[in-house]
Design a protein around this motif. Structure first.
Motif, PDB file in Angstrom:
ATOM      1  N   HIS A   1       0.818  -1.213   0.000  1.00  0.00           N
ATOM      2  CA  HIS A   1       0.000   0.000   0.000  1.00  0.00           C
ATOM      3  C   HIS A   1       0.855   1.267   0.000  1.00  0.00           C
TER       4      HIS A   1
ATOM      5  N   TYR B   1       1.141   3.715  -3.416  1.00  0.00           N
ATOM      6  CA  TYR B   1       0.719   5.105  -3.224  1.00  0.00           C
ATOM      7  C   TYR B   1       1.823   6.069  -3.644  1.00  0.00           C
TER       8      TYR B   1
ATOM      9  N   TYR C   1       2.080   8.674  -6.966  1.00  0.00           N
ATOM     10  CA  TYR C   1       2.261  10.114  -6.767  1.00  0.00           C
ATOM     11  C   TYR C   1       3.490  10.622  -7.511  1.00  0.00           C
TER      12      TYR C   1
END
Length: 236
Positions: free
Chosen positions: A148, A152, A156
């Protein structure tokens, strides 16, 4: 009567013999069962110990990689870091190198009295773009980062990389390429450098990837990493 007693004695002796044999068999069976049980328990204990060692080493690697990721992300905003202000300084350097190459080409072509081989030079990627892309690829394939967090941060960074590249390319096409197409040396390089960098910075500032907003996002990511690392802390 004596014959009857003899028969009874013989039967009793046979029964005792059978009982002793049964006891011996039972003892042997119990021995095998106990031996097998001890072997199984020993194997399970050894396996558990080995798995605990492997798991502990893996957790250590995970924590090391998370610490490294946290430091890499924040290094851009440390004044003493080599990555500090990489975007501002390196962008200007890349443009200067491109314009100098253009000027050299123009002078060379003028001496040959021809423009057949004239090339419009593209600006090279900045160090910031290169480091963003490199870190993104590392995160995507890293076996030592929680899914996770890796997903993420990689998403980004990739979006930031693409937005930064788009802004730089658009500004280059609008401000620099028209001057290059004149096939003449650009004498005031500092003027175009300043105008180019100011335009890029201005457009970047109104996006979610402005330096100030990026720093806030980095703090959020570091907080995410901090919360995950707390799960390894045995103390409340």
């Amino acid at each position: 009567m004596e014959n009857v007693l003899n028969v009874l004695n013989h039967i009793m002796l046979q029964m005792k013999s059978l009982a002793l044999k049964d006891i011996a068999v039972l003892v042997q069976i119990c021995f095998y069962i106990i031996g097998a049980t001890i072997a199984i328990l020993t194997y399970r204990s050894a396996k558990k110990g080995l798995l605990n060692t492997v798991n502990t080493e893996y957790q250590k690697r995970v924590m090391d990689h998370l610490e490294s990721l946290s430091e890499k992300l924040y290094s851009e905003f440390k004044p003493e870091s080599k990555e500090s202000h990489a975007f501002e300084f390196n962008l200007g350097e890349e443009l200067e190198d491109t314009l100098r190459a253009h000027n050299k080409q123009c002078r060379s072509l003028k001496s040959k009295k021809t423009k057949e081989d004239f090339v419009i030079y593209a600006i090279e990627e900045t160090k910031l773009e290169t480091s963003l892309y490199k870190l993104t690829m590392e995160l995507i394939s890293s076996p030592f980062l929680p899914d996770h967090i890796a997903e993420y941060v990689a998403k980004y960074l990739l979006l930031r990389y693409e937005k930064l590249g788009t802004i730089i390319d658009d500004c280059y096409e609008e401000l620099i390429v028209p001057e290059l197409l004149k096939c003449e040396p650009i004498n005031d390089i500092l003027h175009y450098k300043s105008k180019f960098m100011d335009t890029v910075s201005s457009r970047l500032s109104i996006t979610e990837y402005s330096p100030a907003k990026v720093e806030l996002e980095v703090h959020e990511i570091r907080s995410m990493i901090k919360q995950y690392l707390k799960s390894f802390n045995p103390l409340p």
